[in-house]
Design a protein around this motif. Structure first.
Motif, PDB file in Angstrom:
ATOM      1  N   ILE A   7       0.878  -1.162   0.000  1.00  0.00           N
ATOM      2  CA  ILE A   7       0.000   0.000   0.000  1.00  0.00           C
ATOM      3  C   ILE A   7       0.917   1.214   0.000  1.00  0.00           C
ATOM      4  O   ILE A   7       1.707   1.395   0.925  1.00  0.00           O
ATOM      5  CB  ILE A   7      -0.907   0.034   1.243  1.00  0.00           C
ATOM      6  CG1 ILE A   7      -1.775  -1.222   1.307  1.00  0.00           C
ATOM      7  CG2 ILE A   7      -1.760   1.301   1.251  1.00  0.00           C
ATOM      8  CD1 ILE A   7      -2.427  -1.450   2.645  1.00  0.00           C
ATOM      9  N   ALA A   8       0.824   2.016  -1.043  1.00  0.00           N
ATOM     10  CA  ALA A   8       1.660   3.216  -1.144  1.00  0.00           C
ATOM     11  C   ALA A   8       0.755   4.438  -1.151  1.00  0.00           C
ATOM     12  O   ALA A   8       0.045   4.689  -2.127  1.00  0.00           O
ATOM     13  CB  ALA A   8       2.513   3.174  -2.403  1.00  0.00           C
ATOM     14  N   ASP A   9       0.762   5.164  -0.052  1.00  0.00           N
ATOM     15  CA  ASP A   9      -0.081   6.348   0.069  1.00  0.00           C
ATOM     16  C   ASP A   9       0.553   7.287   1.080  1.00  0.00           C
ATOM     17  O   ASP A   9       0.935   6.859   2.173  1.00  0.00           O
ATOM     18  CB  ASP A   9      -1.485   5.943   0.534  1.00  0.00           C
ATOM     19  CG  ASP A   9      -2.522   7.017   0.291  1.00  0.00           C
ATOM     20  OD1 ASP A   9      -2.221   8.211   0.530  1.00  0.00           O
ATOM     21  OD2 ASP A   9      -3.635   6.687  -0.136  1.00  0.00           O
ATOM     22  N   ALA A  14      -5.225   6.950   5.629  1.00  0.00           N
ATOM     23  CA  ALA A  14      -5.769   6.135   4.540  1.00  0.00           C
ATOM     24  C   ALA A  14      -4.981   4.841   4.394  1.00  0.00           C
ATOM     25  O   ALA A  14      -5.561   3.751   4.287  1.00  0.00           O
ATOM     26  CB  ALA A  14      -5.748   6.920   3.230  1.00  0.00           C
ATOM     27  N   ALA A  15      -3.666   4.940   4.402  1.00  0.00           N
ATOM     28  CA  ALA A  15      -2.824   3.752   4.231  1.00  0.00           C
ATOM     29  C   ALA A  15      -2.986   2.790   5.404  1.00  0.00           C
ATOM     30  O   ALA A  15      -3.137   1.578   5.213  1.00  0.00           O
ATOM     31  CB  ALA A  15      -1.361   4.169   4.077  1.00  0.00           C
ATOM     32  N   ASP A  16      -2.964   3.323   6.604  1.00  0.00           N
ATOM     33  CA  ASP A  16      -3.061   2.465   7.787  1.00  0.00           C
ATOM     34  C   ASP A  16      -4.439   1.817   7.904  1.00  0.00           C
ATOM     35  O   ASP A  16      -4.546   0.653   8.309  1.00  0.00           O
ATOM     36  CB  ASP A  16      -2.744   3.264   9.046  1.00  0.00           C
ATOM     37  CG  ASP A  16      -1.289   3.725   9.096  1.00  0.00           C
ATOM     38  OD1 ASP A  16      -0.449   3.188   8.331  1.00  0.00           O
ATOM     39  OD2 ASP A  16      -0.996   4.647   9.888  1.00  0.00           O
ATOM     40  N   SER A  17      -5.486   2.542   7.535  1.00  0.00           N
ATOM     41  CA  SER A  17      -6.834   1.970   7.568  1.00  0.00           C
ATOM     42  C   SER A  17      -6.973   0.831   6.568  1.00  0.00           C
ATOM     43  O   SER A  17      -7.538  -0.224   6.887  1.00  0.00           O
ATOM     44  CB  SER A  17      -7.887   3.048   7.262  1.00  0.00           C
ATOM     45  OG  SER A  17      -7.892   4.026   8.251  1.00  0.00           O
ATOM     46  N   VAL A  31       3.297  -1.023   4.125  1.00  0.00           N
ATOM     47  CA  VAL A  31       2.888   0.354   3.867  1.00  0.00           C
ATOM     48  C   VAL A  31       4.100   1.223   3.539  1.00  0.00           C
ATOM     49  O   VAL A  31       5.088   1.225   4.274  1.00  0.00           O
ATOM     50  CB  VAL A  31       2.130   0.943   5.075  1.00  0.00           C
ATOM     51  CG1 VAL A  31       1.801   2.411   4.840  1.00  0.00           C
ATOM     52  CG2 VAL A  31       0.851   0.152   5.328  1.00  0.00           C
ATOM     53  N   ALA A  32       3.987   1.949   2.438  1.00  0.00           N
ATOM     54  CA  ALA A  32       4.995   2.927   2.035  1.00  0.00           C
ATOM     55  C   ALA A  32       4.354   4.296   2.042  1.00  0.00           C
ATOM     56  O   ALA A  32       3.211   4.456   1.624  1.00  0.00           O
ATOM     57  CB  ALA A  32       5.526   2.597   0.645  1.00  0.00           C
ATOM     58  N   ARG A  33       5.115   5.298   2.463  1.00  0.00           N
ATOM     59  CA  ARG A  33       4.604   6.669   2.523  1.00  0.00           C
ATOM     60  C   ARG A  33       5.115   7.540   1.376  1.00  0.00           C
ATOM     61  O   ARG A  33       4.670   8.662   1.208  1.00  0.00           O
ATOM     62  CB  ARG A  33       5.010   7.323   3.839  1.00  0.00           C
ATOM     63  CG  ARG A  33       4.601   6.564   5.061  1.00  0.00           C
ATOM     64  CD  ARG A  33       3.229   6.979   5.528  1.00  0.00           C
ATOM     65  NE  ARG A  33       2.968   6.391   6.841  1.00  0.00           N
ATOM     66  CZ  ARG A  33       2.001   5.529   7.075  1.00  0.00           C
ATOM     67  NH1 ARG A  33       1.212   5.144   6.102  1.00  0.00           N
ATOM     68  NH2 ARG A  33       1.819   5.040   8.274  1.00  0.00           N
ATOM     69  N   SER A  53      -1.151   5.116  -4.651  1.00  0.00           N
ATOM     70  CA  SER A  53      -1.673   6.455  -4.895  1.00  0.00           C
ATOM     71  C   SER A  53      -0.846   7.087  -6.015  1.00  0.00           C
ATOM     72  O   SER A  53       0.354   6.844  -6.123  1.00  0.00           O
ATOM     73  CB  SER A  53      -1.551   7.288  -3.626  1.00  0.00           C
ATOM     74  OG  SER A  53      -1.894   8.631  -3.895  1.00  0.00           O
ATOM     75  N   LEU A  54      -1.493   7.907  -6.826  1.00  0.00           N
ATOM     76  CA  LEU A  54      -0.747   8.598  -7.880  1.00  0.00           C
ATOM     77  C   LEU A  54       0.000   9.804  -7.336  1.00  0.00           C
ATOM     78  O   LEU A  54       0.932  10.287  -7.970  1.00  0.00           O
ATOM     79  CB  LEU A  54      -1.693   9.007  -9.006  1.00  0.00           C
ATOM     80  CG  LEU A  54      -2.350   7.845  -9.735  1.00  0.00           C
ATOM     81  CD1 LEU A  54      -3.261   8.368 -10.852  1.00  0.00           C
ATOM     82  CD2 LEU A  54      -1.321   6.882 -10.303  1.00  0.00           C
ATOM     83  N   HIS A  55      -0.386  10.282  -6.158  1.00  0.00           N
ATOM     84  CA  HIS A  55       0.266  11.439  -5.521  1.00  0.00           C
ATOM     85  C   HIS A  55       1.152  10.943  -4.391  1.00  0.00           C
ATOM     86  O   HIS A  55       0.670  10.700  -3.290  1.00  0.00           O
ATOM     87  CB  HIS A  55      -0.771  12.419  -4.976  1.00  0.00           C
ATOM     88  CG  HIS A  55      -1.608  13.042  -6.028  1.00  0.00           C
ATOM     89  ND1 HIS A  55      -1.112  13.945  -6.937  1.00  0.00           N
ATOM     90  CD2 HIS A  55      -2.905  12.888  -6.333  1.00  0.00           C
ATOM     91  CE1 HIS A  55      -2.070  14.322  -7.744  1.00  0.00           C
ATOM     92  NE2 HIS A  55      -3.173  13.686  -7.406  1.00  0.00           N
ATOM     93  N   LEU A  56       2.431  10.778  -4.666  1.00  0.00           N
ATOM     94  CA  LEU A  56       3.387  10.347  -3.656  1.00  0.00           C
ATOM     95  C   LEU A  56       4.588  11.273  -3.676  1.00  0.00           C
ATOM     96  O   LEU A  56       4.965  11.785  -4.736  1.00  0.00           O
ATOM     97  CB  LEU A  56       3.858   8.907  -3.940  1.00  0.00           C
ATOM     98  CG  LEU A  56       2.826   7.801  -3.776  1.00  0.00           C
ATOM     99  CD1 LEU A  56       3.347   6.506  -4.360  1.00  0.00           C
ATOM    100  CD2 LEU A  56       2.476   7.634  -2.304  1.00  0.00           C
TER     101      LEU A  56
END
Length: 119
Positions: A7-9, A14-17, A31-33, A53-56
């Motif tokens: 999960i990349a967000d 949002a990512a943790d949920s 999870v990646a931030r 996510s497209l916005h990273l």
């Protein structure tokens, strides 16, 4: 059977949920931030699927998809999880290598069904 899922967000909540939801269904999320962290985790863990996510920060989602493909660690299912839903956005995601384009806020069970489809 549980799947490994990246999960990349950049939005921690949002990512943790999403990670917690996937754990409840027996999956194994990472999870990646940021974009670079997403590529690093994909190379290290070779996940079955990724919701990106497209916005990273550091590297956008399109760049993440291309970098994973170039590094040979592209998951079997690569999903753009984004608020951008115009036809041009969908075309750009497909050109970058995404299999699916899912708009935020995503229906949680839709994401679970996508993973179930990897059987």
């Amino acid at each position: 059977m549980g799947r490994s899922v990246l999960i990349a967000d950049g939005f921690a909540d949002a990512a943790d949920s999403l990670a917690e939801l996937l754990r409840l269904f027996g999956h194994f999320p990472y999870v990646a931030r940021s974009g670079p962290e997403a590529v690093e985790l994909a190379a290290a863990h070779r996940p079955d699927a990724a919701f990106v996510s497209l916005h990273l920060a550091g590297l956008d989602g399109y760049g993440v998809a291309r970098a994973m493909a170039a590094a040979g660690c592209r998951p079997r299912l690569l999903v753009a999880l984004t608020g951008r839903g115009a036809e041009a956005d969908r075309a750009a995601a497909a050109a970058a290598g995404f299999d699916r384009h899912v708009l935020k806020p995503a229906e949680p069970m839709e994401l679970v069904r996508l993973l179930d489809g990897l059987a």
